[in-house]
Design an enzyme around this catalytic site. Structure first.
Site, PDB file in Angstrom:
ATOM      1  CG  HIS A  10      -1.913   1.047   1.286  1.00 65.68           C
ATOM      2  ND1 HIS A  10      -2.022   1.881   2.356  1.00 65.68           N
ATOM      3  CD2 HIS A  10      -2.858   1.425   0.402  1.00 65.68           C
ATOM      4  CE1 HIS A  10      -3.000   2.735   2.136  1.00 65.68           C
ATOM      5  NE2 HIS A  10      -3.517   2.479   0.965  1.00 65.68           N
ATOM      6  CG  HIS A  52      -3.447   8.966   0.562  1.00 67.10           C
ATOM      7  ND1 HIS A  52      -3.899   9.748   1.599  1.00 67.10           N
ATOM      8  CD2 HIS A  52      -4.332   7.955   0.423  1.00 67.10           C
ATOM      9  CE1 HIS A  52      -5.018   9.227   2.074  1.00 67.10           C
ATOM     10  NE2 HIS A  52      -5.297   8.133   1.379  1.00 67.10           N
TER      11      HIS A  52
END
Length: 117
Positions: A10, A52
């Site tokens: 991730h 992100h």
């Protein structure tokens, strides 16, 4: 029916390296993983960058919303120094850079989350 558990990194190998940096992605590809999941956002000048958060604030030494900054402005941000001084100089990568890296590893899937479009 046999089920296979798949492993995904991730935002790259973010436990040991600054998240969503080319270093984190290169190091993740050294692991026995099936995929990498990451996030992409568009800059003010229409470029796609791998990050992100909506802002640079948490992960870089700069501040500002990604959508309000040009690629050139974002590339001036240091995406490694907040993680550790030894990572100083890491930059927010472009999607193109990430795709180029993945072209060397067709066995690993790339999962992209489109944050704003």
């Amino acid at each position: 029916m046999e089920q296979k558990i798949t492993l995904a990194a991730h935002r790259g190998y973010r436990q040991k390296y600054p998240e969503n940096t080319m270093l984190a992605f290169r190091e993740a590809l050294k692991l026995d993983i099936d995929s990498i999941e990451t996030d992409v956002r568009m800059t003010a000048d229409g470029e796609i960058v791998v990050i992100h958060d909506a802002t640079l604030d948490r992960t870089t030494d700069k501040k500002g919303h990604v959508c309000d900054l040009t690629l050139e402005e974002i590339r001036r941000a240091d995406a490694g120094v907040r993680f550790g001084e030894e990572f100083k100089g890491e930059r927010v990568p472009t999607l193109e850079e990430l795709l180029e890296l993945f072209s060397t590893r067709p066995d690993v899937r790339l999962l992209l989350e489109l944050k704003d479009y």
